[in-house]
Design a protein around this motif. Structure first.
Motif, PDB file in Angstrom:
ATOM      1  N   TYR A  38       0.843  -1.199   0.000  1.00 25.12           N
ATOM      2  CA  TYR A  38       0.000   0.000   0.000  1.00 25.12           C
ATOM      3  C   TYR A  38       0.875   1.245   0.000  1.00 25.12           C
ATOM      4  CZ  TYR A  38      -3.597  -3.245   1.656  1.00 25.12           C
ATOM      5  OH  TYR A  38      -4.460  -4.294   1.781  1.00 25.12           O
ATOM      6  N   ASP A  39       0.518   2.186  -0.846  1.00 22.47           N
ATOM      7  CA  ASP A  39       1.216   3.477  -0.783  1.00 22.47           C
ATOM      8  C   ASP A  39       0.489   4.363   0.219  1.00 22.47           C
ATOM      9  OD1 ASP A  39      -1.097   4.317  -2.038  1.00 22.47           O
ATOM     10  OD2 ASP A  39      -0.175   4.534  -4.009  1.00 22.47           O
ATOM     11  N   LYS A  40       1.003   5.573   0.414  1.00 23.48           N
ATOM     12  CA  LYS A  40       0.437   6.467   1.436  1.00 23.48           C
ATOM     13  C   LYS A  40      -1.039   6.725   1.214  1.00 23.48           C
ATOM     14  CE  LYS A  40       4.501   9.171   2.749  1.00 23.48           C
ATOM     15  NZ  LYS A  40       4.395   9.012   4.186  1.00 23.48           N
ATOM     16  N   GLU A  41      -1.384   7.039  -0.042  1.00 21.69           N
ATOM     17  CA  GLU A  41      -2.753   7.472  -0.312  1.00 21.69           C
ATOM     18  C   GLU A  41      -3.762   6.399   0.074  1.00 21.69           C
ATOM     19  OE1 GLU A  41      -4.839   9.100  -4.235  1.00 21.69           O
ATOM     20  OE2 GLU A  41      -2.870   9.987  -3.839  1.00 21.69           O
ATOM     21  N   TYR A  42      -3.433   5.143  -0.250  1.00 23.50           N
ATOM     22  CA  TYR A  42      -4.359   4.069   0.074  1.00 23.50           C
ATOM     23  C   TYR A  42      -4.396   3.825   1.578  1.00 23.50           C
ATOM     24  CZ  TYR A  42      -6.893  -0.295  -0.158  1.00 23.50           C
ATOM     25  OH  TYR A  42      -7.835  -1.276   0.020  1.00 23.50           O
ATOM     26  N   ARG A  43      -3.256   3.964   2.239  1.00 19.23           N
ATOM     27  CA  ARG A  43      -3.201   3.732   3.676  1.00 19.23           C
ATOM     28  C   ARG A  43      -4.097   4.704   4.426  1.00 19.23           C
ATOM     29  NH1 ARG A  43       3.051   3.822   5.058  1.00 19.23           N
ATOM     30  NH2 ARG A  43       2.286   3.504   7.188  1.00 19.23           N
ATOM     31  N   TYR A  44      -4.225   5.896   3.911  1.00 20.05           N
ATOM     32  CA  TYR A  44      -5.029   6.907   4.600  1.00 20.05           C
ATOM     33  C   TYR A  44      -6.510   6.532   4.620  1.00 20.05           C
ATOM     34  CZ  TYR A  44      -0.934   9.982   4.346  1.00 20.05           C
ATOM     35  OH  TYR A  44       0.315  10.531   4.488  1.00 20.05           O
ATOM     36  N   THR A  45      -6.918   5.691   3.664  1.00 22.51           N
ATOM     37  CA  THR A  45      -8.336   5.309   3.631  1.00 22.51           C
ATOM     38  C   THR A  45      -8.687   4.283   4.711  1.00 22.51           C
ATOM     39  OG1 THR A  45      -7.976   3.518   2.049  1.00 22.51           O
ATOM     40  CG2 THR A  45      -8.383   5.721   1.142  1.00 22.51           C
ATOM     41  N   ASP A  46      -7.674   3.683   5.285  1.00 23.22           N
ATOM     42  CA  ASP A  46      -7.899   2.699   6.343  1.00 23.22           C
ATOM     43  C   ASP A  46      -6.972   3.018   7.508  1.00 23.22           C
ATOM     44  OD1 ASP A  46      -8.844   0.469   7.688  1.00 23.22           O
ATOM     45  OD2 ASP A  46      -7.384  -0.882   6.755  1.00 23.22           O
ATOM     46  N   LEU A  47      -7.173   4.210   8.079  1.00 21.23           N
ATOM     47  CA  LEU A  47      -6.225   4.729   9.057  1.00 21.23           C
ATOM     48  C   LEU A  47      -6.356   4.080  10.427  1.00 21.23           C
ATOM     49  CD1 LEU A  47      -3.960   6.827   9.333  1.00 21.23           C
ATOM     50  CD2 LEU A  47      -5.682   8.458  10.123  1.00 21.23           C
ATOM     51  N   ASP A  48      -7.556   3.625  10.780  1.00 20.18           N
ATOM     52  CA  ASP A  48      -7.776   3.105  12.137  1.00 20.18           C
ATOM     53  C   ASP A  48      -6.744   2.066  12.538  1.00 20.18           C
ATOM     54  OD1 ASP A  48      -9.874   4.730  12.666  1.00 20.18           O
ATOM     55  OD2 ASP A  48     -11.433   3.263  12.222  1.00 20.18           O
ATOM     56  N   GLN A  55       5.875   3.181   2.349  1.00 16.60           N
ATOM     57  CA  GLN A  55       4.835   2.227   1.984  1.00 16.60           C
ATOM     58  C   GLN A  55       4.571   1.273   3.143  1.00 16.60           C
ATOM     59  OE1 GLN A  55       6.374   0.087  -1.397  1.00 16.60           O
ATOM     60  NE2 GLN A  55       8.233  -0.522  -0.330  1.00 16.60           N
ATOM     61  N   LEU A  56       3.466   0.557   3.027  1.00 19.07           N
ATOM     62  CA  LEU A  56       3.099  -0.476   3.992  1.00 19.07           C
ATOM     63  C   LEU A  56       2.966  -1.792   3.251  1.00 19.07           C
ATOM     64  CD1 LEU A  56       1.906  -1.298   6.877  1.00 19.07           C
ATOM     65  CD2 LEU A  56      -0.332  -0.968   5.806  1.00 19.07           C
ATOM     66  N   ILE A  57       3.614  -2.823   3.777  1.00 20.94           N
ATOM     67  CA  ILE A  57       3.453  -4.165   3.228  1.00 20.94           C
ATOM     68  C   ILE A  57       2.701  -4.987   4.267  1.00 20.94           C
ATOM     69  CG2 ILE A  57       4.641  -6.280   2.580  1.00 20.94           C
ATOM     70  CD1 ILE A  57       6.756  -4.629   1.274  1.00 20.94           C
TER      71      ILE A  57
END
Length: 760
Positions: A175-185, A229-231
């Protein structure tokens, strides 16, 4: 060394940390050290990887993690809480992924939350062929478990690079930053995250040591902002055990604190002051605002313990947060909700409180509309009936949640009717399905009224009756008003572990223990049948000894009645059972692992009734009486006049009277039946699994029971055909059993309990 596993350990975690040690020892790769931040004396099982124990100050989770990070030698920090565990093979899988990307990459082993303890969930997983199908129950129904999420291509070519093989099998997502922000919890917690130590040191990240409840928020938001990024592993490999006993063993999120909202807002403020990424700030702000809008208003209006007498300080902290964010963050909310937030932001707390009450009122009204009026009776309980004076001449009865006119409440009612008559009004609760039946049973009884459970009249009498006689728990929202007296008769001598003696409550709500505790505090007295029950209820219910009645069970008075033979003859005739036939009563219980979801139960009949009919029908008939949870799930019509399915028969004590033999398993019915001194057979086809996996037993079934344990239908049949031998073999044990469990039952328990109820 590749990893430093960091685990904070508090006083309540000392036993769990041992389980985590054993769990980590099972990993097929031990390229890690384990750093435990603990201020307590700690004893661990022997393991073959390095373990360090570090002390910390102040005594907060944030300080524990910071101190552990200081001494970490691993290249990557892996955060695991003391009450959680990893799936086998997790470290090995990480070894093929971690390090393949830049140091500013965060790895997430994918957290799955459950209320099922590790031992029972691991046993369940071991029985299943597919990991995804074997996830422990989170406390909800089966369909809430995730489906397979990866392609799982069968990669057998040894020439394919391991890294590429993992891609083919889709074992992780990037996941890049933008996608990670959509599932921040999920990004606000460090548990299950693997982060480069160098990355943390380069940016001087640390956990909040001053916030005892929310130390992760600032740390993880900064990690999110600066990481590339997040893996995330596509399968769940980190199992988070949510605590199912908030009374004795609360997790950090369950500890009763009146500064919970205050600290939540404070954590938000500190995080916003550190962040630079405006997009992340806005996403986080919306997350906080959503929580405030969804939960905070009601908590404040109802004076929830998360606020208590800390209202002003909480509002001041939320005010600081609102002053830091762009008002456009909550411009999508309804106008009245925006007004609430603006009132808090401007410091007009009085107006904010008023608007919150309006919002909650509107939400309740909307819920009634959505539910087509369902719930309106409960609203009248709180808004109207609860303010009507308590009537000192009304006694309210309920048996098995309104399913029956039976059990101890029935015999207490009969005693009161006989000895107090018109001095009181007697109100019986009946559920919708059994209302007509119970009403017909009581139509000739004077001063007696039957009300439909959850109807308007039910709510009225629940709010205004002075006396209560229930054999199960009252609604959790029931308010016991001054002057009310509540007798809980309970519904059986316990064989299986109860409430606070239970580790696994997968078949009930995850709040079962907490709810039970608060409900039982409303009982003025708890009826006990014997010293054994008295001792267990004290521990398993955490119920005060001085409030328990050593009375025996009123429902057993009929078993000691001088007229019991005449009563038995009448019952046989009523049921159409030939007087020349002996009666076998089969009363199995439900299994804790046979359920579809909370309150949704299933059952399979294992006793071979066809074989019993073939060999016994000349002398016997069989009465089937299942647990009320599963009473309507079995069809016995194929067995003709040999089987009488009396699962809906109101009073099982009357069935005891007409039975010559009892067949049961883990039901507590045999305690009462033993009063009659008639043979008892235990058909326990699943004994080994049931005893080890589910709730366990208080008794040693092989040594304590007054009858044989039988694991096949054939052995049950053989025991019945040789019943005199069974009686002779178990005679001495039967005598000992009755001395232990039934000496309080003398036929006068109803009188003792009735007098305790009416005692001012």
């Amino acid at each position: 060394m590749k990893y430093s596993i960091i685990t904070p350990c508090g006083r309540h975690d000392l036993n769990r940390i041992k389980e985590l040690a054993r769990n980590l020892a099972k990993q097929n790769s031990h390229d890690f050290e384990w750093i435990i931040a603990c201020n307590q004396s700690l004893e661990l099982p022997s393991v073959d990887f390095p373990v360090k124990i570090v002390k910390f100050q102040p005594n907060t989770v944030g300080a524990a993690k910071n101190e552990a990070m200081k001494i970490a030698k691993g290249k990557y920090l892996f955060f695991i809480d003391a009450d959680d565990y990893l799936e086998s093979g997790t470290i090995n899988l990480l070894n093929h992924i971690v390090g393949e990307y830049s140091d500013d990459t965060v790895y997430d082993v994918n957290c799955y939350q459950t209320y099922e303890p590790e031992k029972s969930s691991q046993i369940e997983m071991a029985k299943e062929s597919s990991f995804n199908d074997a996830l422990p129950d989170w406390g909800g129904s089966k369909y809430d478990k995730p489906e397979d999420r990866y392609f799982n291509f069968d990669v057998k070519n040894n020439d394919i690079d391991t890294h590429f093989s993992l891609w083919l099998q889709n074992r992780y997502w990037i996941y890049d930053k933008e996608y990670r922000y959509t599932d921040l919890d999920d990004q606000l917690f460090s548990r299950g995250k693997v982060i480069s130590k160098q990355f943390i040191e380069d940016h001087h990240f640390h956990f909040n040591e001053d916030n005892s409840l929310y130390p992760d928020i600032q740390f993880m938001l900064l990690v999110t902002e600066f990481s590339a990024q997040l893996i995330k592993l596509s399968d769940y490999h980190y199992i988070k055990i949510n605590h199912n006993d908030p009374i004795n063993d609360p997790s950090l999120s369950q500890i009763p604190r009146n500064d919970r909202w205050q600290l939540w807002a404070n954590a938000g403020c500190r995080a916003l002051l550190k962040l630079n990424d405006q997009t992340l700030m806005n996403v986080f702000s919306k997350t906080v605002i959503n929580n405030i809008n969804t939960y905070f208003y009601k908590n404040l209006v109802t004076k929830d313990q998360s606020i208590g007498n800390n209202e002003v300080r909480t509002l001041l902290e939320i005010q600081k947060f609102l002053q830091l964010i762009d008002p456009r963050t909550y411009s999508n909310l309804k106008r009245i909700n925006q007004k609430v937030l603006n009132a808090i932001k401007s410091g007009n707390f009085s107006s904010a409180r008023h608007l919150m009450k309006v919002v909650i009122g509107l939400r309740n009204a909307n819920q009634l509309v959505v539910n087509r009026g369902r719930g309106i009776t409960k609203d009248t309980y709180f808004t109207l009936f609860k303010h009507v004076p308590v009537n000192p001449h009304v006694i309210l009865f309920e048996s098995f949640l309104g399913r029956n006119y039976s059990d101890s409440p029935k015999y207490i009612y009969r005693y009161l009717q006989k000895h107090y008559g018109s001095k009181y009004k007697y109100v019986w609760i009946a559920d919708a399905e059994h209302f007509d039946h119970i009403k017909s049973k009581l139509k000739s009884q004077p001063n007696t009224k039957v009300v439909r459970r959850f109807g308007f009249q039910y709510m009225y009498y629940l709010a205004t009756s002075k006396y209560f006689v229930f054999n199960m728990r009252q609604p959790k929202w029931f308010v016991k008003r001054p002057g009310m007296r509540f007798i809980e008769t309970w519904h059986g001598t316990p064989l299986k572990h109860l409430v606070f003696d239970m580790d696994n409550v997968a078949s009930a709500s995850h709040l079962y223990k907490q709810t039970f505790y608060y409900q039982s505090r409303q009982w003025d007295h708890l009826v006990t049948a014997n010293q054994y029950s008295y001792n267990i209820f004290h521990r398993a219910f955490m119920y005060p000894k001085d409030k328990m009645l050593k009375s025996g069970y009123p429902r057993n008075d009929i078993l000691n009645s001088p007229r019991r033979d005449q009563i038995a003859k009448h019952i046989k005739q009523k049921l159409g059972i030939p007087l020349n036939k002996k009666v076998i009563l089969y009363a199995p219980t439900w299994r804790d692992d046979q359920f579809y979801g909370p309150g949704q139960y299933k059952f399979k009949l294992h006793l071979n009734l066809a074989e019993l009919k073939k060999h016994l029908s000349d002398q016997y008939v069989l009465i089937l009486r299942t647990h009320y949870f599963i009473a309507n799930h079995i069809d016995t019509s194929q067995f003709g006049d040999f089987v009488f399915n009396e699962s809906d028969y109101d009073d099982i004590a009357e069935l005891y009277l007409i039975s010559d033999i009892l067949i049961t398993d883990y039901s507590s019915v045999f305690f009462d039946y033993a009063i009659l001194k008639r043979p008892i057979l235990y058909y326990v086809y699943d004994y080994d699994d049931y005893a080890d996996v589910l709730r366990g037993f208080y008794l040693n079934m092989k040594k304590d029971l007054p009858g044989p344990l039988l694991k096949t239908s054939k052995s049950v049949l053989n025991a019945i055909e040789n019943i005199d031998e069974v009686k002779s073999k178990y005679h001495d044990r039967y005598v000992q059993f009755n001395h232990r469990f039934n000496t309080w039952d003398d036929g006068h328990a109803s009188a003792r309990v009735a007098h305790a109820l009416l005692k001012s």
